[in-house]
Enzyme design. Structure first.
Site, PDB file in Angstrom:
ATOM      1  CG  ASN A   9      -1.547   1.209   1.534  1.00 14.86           C
ATOM      2  OD1 ASN A   9      -1.822   1.911   0.446  1.00 14.86           O
ATOM      3  ND2 ASN A   9      -2.109   1.354   2.636  1.00 14.86           N
ATOM      4  CE  LYS A  11       0.255   3.558   4.923  1.00 10.17           C
ATOM      5  NZ  LYS A  11       0.019   3.428   6.356  1.00 10.17           N
ATOM      6  CG  HIS A  97      -5.848   2.115   5.119  1.00 10.36           C
ATOM      7  ND1 HIS A  97      -5.044   2.905   6.171  1.00 10.36           N
ATOM      8  CD2 HIS A  97      -4.740   0.849   5.024  1.00 10.36           C
ATOM      9  CE1 HIS A  97      -4.043   2.339   6.360  1.00 10.36           C
ATOM     10  NE2 HIS A  97      -3.709   1.448   5.845  1.00 10.36           N
ATOM     11  CD  GLU A  99      -3.017   5.545   6.921  1.00  5.73           C
ATOM     12  OE1 GLU A  99      -2.815   5.266   5.478  1.00  5.73           O
ATOM     13  OE2 GLU A  99      -1.933   5.050   7.292  1.00  5.73           O
ATOM     14  CD  GLU A 169      -3.672  -2.787   7.566  1.00  8.64           C
ATOM     15  OE1 GLU A 169      -2.570  -2.993   6.883  1.00  8.64           O
ATOM     16  OE2 GLU A 169      -4.253  -1.688   6.957  1.00  8.64           O
ATOM     17  N   GLY A 175       2.215   2.105  10.612  1.00 10.43           N
ATOM     18  CA  GLY A 175       3.173   3.278  10.695  1.00 10.43           C
ATOM     19  C   GLY A 175       3.906   3.702  11.975  1.00 10.43           C
ATOM     20  CB  SER A 215       5.380  -1.532  12.031  1.00 12.37           C
ATOM     21  OG  SER A 215       4.561  -0.371  12.334  1.00 12.37           O
TER      22      SER A 215
HETATM   23  C1  PEP Z   1      -0.850  -0.051   5.877  1.00  5.38           C
HETATM   24  O1  PEP Z   1      -0.701   0.855   5.230  1.00  5.38           O
HETATM   25  O2  PEP Z   1      -1.737  -0.698   5.442  1.00  5.38           O
HETATM   26  C2  PEP Z   1       0.312  -0.416   6.713  1.00  5.38           C
HETATM   27  C3  PEP Z   1       0.172  -1.448   7.420  1.00  5.38           C
HETATM   28  O3  PEP Z   1       1.287   0.618   6.752  1.00  5.38           O
HETATM   29  P1  PEP Z   1       2.638   0.424   7.688  1.00  5.38           P
HETATM   30  O4  PEP Z   1       3.456  -1.090   6.984  1.00  5.38           O
HETATM   31  O5  PEP Z   1       3.591   1.442   7.380  1.00  5.38           O
HETATM   32  O6  PEP Z   1       2.550   0.079   9.077  1.00  5.38           O
END
Ligand code: PEP
Length: 255
Positions: A9, A11, A97, A99, A169, A175, A215
């Site tokens: 992803n 973003k 997501h 976000e 998630e 992040g 992460s």
């Molecule tokens: C994500 O954007 O779905 C995500 C898990 O980001 P990160 O790996 O940076 O934590």
């Protein structure tokens, strides 16, 4: 047997040129063996989709978007439709997501409506669920995820479930550099699979792909991806570096 899926992803990162460069580097560096044993997906920004689609041709790597509208077309300024995404070469779309939920007010109902629209438009939704840190500390994380799953999957048929991927998630791990322990992730995947089995039966429950996200990086991917019941990863920050993303892909096949 279900193959693991490693999804990147991107973003709101990278210009068109930078997206083209990263896609080219992933195509060049992805281990040939891994691409047979593991499914790989990249989700760039909307404006890079068409160019990336051309670069991915014959690579075995799939293309997805990060969001879409639940409307067909018309006067919805700034939105993008499912048919635009399929025409740009997308096979997948990330829906809900954290976000999107946090900054753009997406509710479980919106997530459901978008997921249904994706499915009836030939796109495979990756439906994201997960609890905040407060919800984990308050020990209501299972109830939160249960609601996200039951409301998010409302009206999705048994047949459509073969095109649905769930991404667990935990919001506190996205992040932040923090991640769930392999056991925490595995336990939640088991819980989610139980919810899906309860709704659709154990065959569909077992077949539904559940990714972990939060992460994931080249160092921790191996132990997370091989904790029980984890069918792949949704990767944010580490998907922006070709070498690291390819190492994560390799970790999915190595035991
Ligand atoms: C994500 O954007 O779905 C995500 C898990 O980001 P990160 O790996 O940076 O934590």
């Amino acid at each position: 047997m279900k193959k693991k899926l490693i999804a990147g992803n991107w973003k709101m990162n990278l210009t068109l040129n930078a997206s083209i460069e990263l896609t080219g580097n992933i195509v060049k560096n992805v281990p040939k063996k891994s691409i047979i044993e593991t499914e790989v997906l990249i989700c760039p920004t909307f404006i890079a989709l068409s160019a990336c689609s051309t670069l991915l041709k014959d690579s075995g790597i799939m293309l997805g978007a990060q969001n879409m509208s639940d409307k067909d077309d018309g006067a919805y300024t700034g939105e993008i439709s499912a048919s635009m995404l399929t025409a740009a070469g997308c096979e997948f779309v990330i829906i809900g997501h954290s976000e999107r939920r946090k900054y753009f007010g997406e509710t479980n109902q919106i997530v459901n409506s978008k997921s249904l629209k994706a499915l009836t438009s030939g796109l495979k939704p990756i439906i994201c669920v997960g609890e905040t840190l407060q919800e984990r500390e308050d020990e209501i994380y299972e109830a939160i995820v249960e609601k996200q799953i039951s409301e998010g999957l409302a009206g999705i048929s048994d047949e459509q479930m073969s095109d649905v991927t769930i991404a667990y998630e935990p919001v506190w791990a996205i992040g932040t550099g923090l991640n769930a322990t392999p056991k925490q992730a595995s336990d939640m995947h088991k819980f989610i699979r139980g919810l899906i089995s309860g709704k659709y039966g154990s065959e569909i429950g077992n077949e539904t792909r559940i990714l972990y996200g939060g992460s994931v990086n080249a160092k921790n991917a191996g132990e997370i991806l091989h904790a029980g019941g984890i069918d792949g990863a949704l990767v944010g920050g580490a998907a922006l570096k070709a070498e690291e993303f390819c190492t994560i892909i390799s970790s999915a096949t190595e035991k």
